[in-house]
Design an enzyme around this catalytic site. Structure first.
Site, PDB file in Angstrom:
ATOM      1  N   GLU A 166     -64.224 -19.176  -7.984  1.00 25.60           N
ATOM      2  CA  GLU A 166     -64.242 -20.233  -6.971  1.00 25.60           C
ATOM      3  C   GLU A 166     -63.401 -21.429  -7.394  1.00 25.60           C
ATOM      4  O   GLU A 166     -62.517 -21.878  -6.668  1.00 25.60           O
ATOM      5  CB  GLU A 166     -65.673 -20.671  -6.697  1.00 25.60           C
ATOM      6  CG  GLU A 166     -65.792 -21.771  -5.646  1.00 25.60           C
ATOM      7  CD  GLU A 166     -65.362 -21.295  -4.272  1.00 25.60           C
ATOM      8  OE1 GLU A 166     -64.237 -21.638  -3.864  1.00 25.60           O
ATOM      9  OE2 GLU A 166     -66.131 -20.576  -3.622  1.00 25.60           O
ATOM     10  N   ASP A 188     -59.807 -22.768  -5.714  1.00 25.34           N
ATOM     11  CA  ASP A 188     -59.707 -24.071  -5.060  1.00 25.34           C
ATOM     12  C   ASP A 188     -58.621 -24.933  -5.684  1.00 25.34           C
ATOM     13  O   ASP A 188     -57.786 -25.523  -4.981  1.00 25.34           O
ATOM     14  CB  ASP A 188     -61.044 -24.810  -5.154  1.00 25.34           C
ATOM     15  CG  ASP A 188     -62.159 -24.133  -4.391  1.00 25.34           C
ATOM     16  OD1 ASP A 188     -61.858 -23.297  -3.523  1.00 25.34           O
ATOM     17  OD2 ASP A 188     -63.331 -24.445  -4.657  1.00 25.34           O
ATOM     18  N   SER A 192     -63.652 -19.755   1.409  1.00 22.93           N
ATOM     19  CA  SER A 192     -63.506 -20.565   0.201  1.00 22.93           C
ATOM     20  C   SER A 192     -62.046 -20.936  -0.020  1.00 22.93           C
ATOM     21  O   SER A 192     -61.750 -21.990  -0.584  1.00 22.93           O
ATOM     22  CB  SER A 192     -64.016 -19.800  -1.025  1.00 22.93           C
ATOM     23  OG  SER A 192     -65.394 -19.587  -0.966  1.00 22.93           O
ATOM     24  N   ASP A 230     -53.165 -21.097  18.257  1.00 24.29           N
ATOM     25  CA  ASP A 230     -54.345 -20.459  18.850  1.00 24.29           C
ATOM     26  C   ASP A 230     -54.463 -19.015  18.351  1.00 24.29           C
ATOM     27  O   ASP A 230     -53.490 -18.259  18.357  1.00 24.29           O
ATOM     28  CB  ASP A 230     -54.223 -20.486  20.373  1.00 24.29           C
ATOM     29  CG  ASP A 230     -55.533 -20.202  21.079  1.00 24.29           C
ATOM     30  OD1 ASP A 230     -56.574 -20.136  20.387  1.00 24.29           O
ATOM     31  OD2 ASP A 230     -55.525 -20.067  22.315  1.00 24.29           O
ATOM     32  N   ILE A 231     -55.656 -18.650  17.910  1.00 20.92           N
ATOM     33  CA  ILE A 231     -55.918 -17.297  17.419  1.00 20.92           C
ATOM     34  C   ILE A 231     -56.677 -16.539  18.505  1.00 20.92           C
ATOM     35  O   ILE A 231     -57.753 -16.976  18.938  1.00 20.92           O
ATOM     36  CB  ILE A 231     -56.741 -17.322  16.116  1.00 20.92           C
ATOM     37  CG1 ILE A 231     -56.085 -18.248  15.083  1.00 20.92           C
ATOM     38  CG2 ILE A 231     -56.905 -15.908  15.569  1.00 20.92           C
ATOM     39  CD1 ILE A 231     -54.683 -17.868  14.680  1.00 20.92           C
ATOM     40  N   GLY A 263     -58.041 -20.572  23.398  1.00 18.32           N
ATOM     41  CA  GLY A 263     -58.810 -21.804  23.304  1.00 18.32           C
ATOM     42  C   GLY A 263     -59.794 -21.754  22.149  1.00 18.32           C
ATOM     43  O   GLY A 263     -59.726 -20.875  21.286  1.00 18.32           O
ATOM     44  N   ASP A 268     -63.019 -20.940  19.999  1.00 21.82           N
ATOM     45  CA  ASP A 268     -63.994 -19.846  19.968  1.00 21.82           C
ATOM     46  C   ASP A 268     -64.797 -19.940  18.668  1.00 21.82           C
ATOM     47  O   ASP A 268     -64.354 -20.559  17.696  1.00 21.82           O
ATOM     48  CB  ASP A 268     -63.299 -18.481  20.077  1.00 21.82           C
ATOM     49  CG  ASP A 268     -62.236 -18.272  19.016  1.00 21.82           C
ATOM     50  OD1 ASP A 268     -62.590 -18.173  17.825  1.00 21.82           O
ATOM     51  OD2 ASP A 268     -61.032 -18.222  19.366  1.00 21.82           O
TER      52      ASP A 268
END
Length: 639
Positions: A301, A305, A554, A597-598, A616, A618
């Site tokens: 982690e 990061d 993450s 937009d996905i 839009g 979601d």
């Protein structure tokens, strides 16, 4: 009949008791015990209880209004952020509140020496015997035992006088078991919030193993995500101009720790000028970058990061430092509340302070524990704070989450952008747990299990996308469906904030899922998440001397945090303020085209296909992924 003094005293006591009963109201009541707890018997009436009365904060009903006033792009006060002192003054309990509760306790015979008021006026404490507390609150104190062996002191319900109740948020110890809904079948019972840094707890990245051949060309971004791919995906071409004025922080919870050797290995391959550079560590409540335990579970982690955060905000040379908030000592660990204590001294005692069953309590009396004072208001918040950890909303009580969520709003009022990962299990919670009708969590549950703090309306929740297999980096991304699924859904605790009302209502009108309302919050009035997304698949990360392929929101959160940090830099360079709480801005009409937009993929979980990414907003990818040039242009035009 001969009337004795004893009889007179008894009648008088019963009459007074009757008056108290008639003038009192139930303040809080618990309908059932959390799973795993059982009644062990009455508490010893001679024992002492540290009763804490969390006083009603002033102006809390205006919290969202005040936050919107400095955060909404149409507000004349946009960017006029508050100081920490202003926050403390405006939300401190009123003198009337303090006087009413203090007088009530005095009327019950508690001497002034037994009543203490916290420095921030957030709570009043009185040490009372169990017998005194039971009379005061018209309740019975019981001892409860947990299957793990832990004990808890509490009651089923308690009363307050009608004139006192409006001035008190909550009383502890009473009905709150603030950890928790048990995960049914867990061998050691539920883990408290302060264990968030343990390997495998909460949101944590996933890996498919080590990789020997790394490709850093754009044509391979569907298999290997590197800083080069991310810059191309989101058109992040920018060199910092005001790094000395700017700040960006990554939060890690002990025992999670980065390894400098891994940071150097990563930078040797992707940004040689960063070799030898480290994050600027701020240690909170005995935080330590431990090196005793080294594995993906302990280093994955933090390495992920920091490797990507440092690279994305330093494209050509080392200019923009990245701060590491390392929170919690090794024996005890820490929770999000411990971080918030350090960022805002008033939070340490807000609504009664931290919960010993959930949060790290310092000094730590455990062997090898941190023996210094807890960090309260010792850390200046960075402009952007990114956290890749999270709980299931059901892991914590509504009172616990509400207290914390209000603090994120206050940070937003101070101009801080708070970013959190949305989760990696689609509509299921961490560990793939789903809810049952009794509130417990199991892997075979059927009810969608939202995450926290993603469900808090005052943070920015980040979901995950992917470069679809075989696709080019210039092709539209899809929702992440490799190894992990983007966390998303609708809160069971928090109401829908005004800023996302239009976007979510449009989604529900056009694409409302057909699942029965018994398995998801279909009311249309609850907080929906995530807010935005970024790539979360196939990251190349150096871990323990080798490169691994890593997946998770993450990864998505620090990418979004890095992009927002560069936008802050551009604004600071021309004398403007940091962007602060971004949600009202990104949901506004003017920013509609500033995101990619996905419209493909979903976030399965709980035995369903989950939600689907559609045009839009979601509950899979939010508003979409950031387009840095468009966002930069829009934010530079704001005051």
């Amino acid at each position: 009949m001969r009337i004795t003094p004893t009889f007179v005293h008894l009648v008088t006591f019963l009459s007074l008791s009757g008056i108290c009963q008639a003038a009192s109201v139930i303040h809080e009541k618990r309908s059932s015990l959390p799973i795993g707890w059982a009644l062990a018997g009455r508490h010893n009436s001679a024992k002492t209880l540290p009763l804490r009365f969390g006083l009603k904060q002033s102006n809390m009903e205006r919290l969202e209004e005040m936050l919107m006033d400095v955060s909404h792009p149409d507000s004349p006060n946009f960017g006029n952020h508050w100081s920490a002192n202003q926050i403390a003054d405006v939300f401190a309990p009123s003198s009337e509140t303090v006087d009413v509760v203090h007088s009530w306790l005095a009327d019950w015979g508690f001497a002034p020496s037994r009543i203490s008021l916290s420095p921030t006026k957030a709570w009043i404490q009185v040490n009372a015997t169990v017998k005194e507390a039971e009379r005061l609150l018209q309740t019975e104190y019981q001892v409860y035992s947990h299957t793990s062996g832990a004990d808890h002191i509490g009651c089923n319900a308690y009363h307050l006088p009608e004139h006192v109740a409006p001035h008190v948020d909550l009383v502890t110890p009473t009905i709150h078991f603030d950890a928790v809904l048990t995960k049914r079948g867990a061998p050691s019972g539920p883990l408290p919030a302060k264990k968030i840094g343990l390997p495998g707890v909460g949101i944590f990245p996933k890996t498919t193993g080590t990789i020997s051949n790394i490709f850093d060309e754009l044509e391979n971004c569907d298999q290997f995500i590197t800083p080069t791919c991310l810059r191309a995906l989101y058109k992040l071409v920018y060199e910092p101009l005001a790094a000395s004025k700017n700040s960006y922080a990554i939060v890690e919870y002990t025992p999670q720790a980065y390894l400098q050797s891994d940071l150097d290995l990563f930078n040797k391959n992707f940004s040689s000028f960063l070799v030898g550079k480290s994050p600027e560590a701020v240690f909170i409540d005995g935080g330590v970058i431990q090196t005793t335990n080294q594995s993906f579970g302990y280093n994955g982690e933090s390495n992920l990061d920091l490797q990507y955060a440092l690279n994305l905000v330093n494209p050509f040379d080392y200019k923009q430092p990245v701060t590491l908030y390392q929170v919690g000592d090794l024996p005890q660990g820490a929770s999000f509340n411990n971080l918030l204590d350090a960022l805002d001294g008033a939070y340490c005692t807000f609504e009664g302070g931290d919960d010993p069953s959930q949060d790290g309590i310092y000094p730590d009396t455990l062997p090898g524990g941190y023996t210094g004072k807890e960090n309260c208001g010792t850390v200046k918040p960075a402009n952007v704070i990114s956290t890749s950890y999270g709980y299931n909303e059901a892991d914590l009580s509504p009172a616990y989450t509400a207290r914390q969520c209000a603090e994120y709003a206050k940070l937003g009022m101070m101009g801080v952008t708070v970013v959190y990962s949305s989760g990696d299990n689609g509509v299921a919670g961490n560990e793939g747990l789903c809810l049952n009708p009794d509130g417990s969590q199991t892997t075979d549950g059927k009810i969608f299990n939202p995450g926290f703090p993603s469900s808090c309306p005052y943070i920015t929740s980040v979901g995950a996308t992917q470069v679809n297999p075989g696709a080019k980096v210039t092709d539209p991304e899809g929702a992440c469906e490799q190894v992990i699924y983007s966390g998303g859904g609708f809160s069971n605790y928090f109401a829908m904030p005004s800023y996302q009302k239009n976007a979510v209502e449009s989604y529900l009108q056009k694409y409302k899922p057909t699942y029965p309302s018994s398995i998801w919050n279909s009311t249309g009035v609850s907080r929906a998440f995530p807010d935005v997304s970024a790539n979360g698949a196939n990251y190349v990360v150096a871990v323990d001397g080798k490169f691994a392929r890593v997946f998770g929101t993450s990864a998505s959160a620090p990418v979004v945090g890095s992009i927002l940090t560069m936008i802050n830099d551009a604004r600071l360079a021309i004398g403007k303020k940091p962007i602060g709480f971004i949600n009202p801005t990104i949901y506004s009409a003017d920013f509609k085209l500033a995101f990619n937009d996905i419209t493909g993929g979903g976030n399965q979980g709980c035995g369903t296909a989950g939600f689907t990414a559609v045009p839009g907003w979601d509950p899979v990818t939010g508003l979409g992924t950031p387009s840095f040039p468009k966002l930069l242009e829009k934010w530079l035009l704001l005051p």
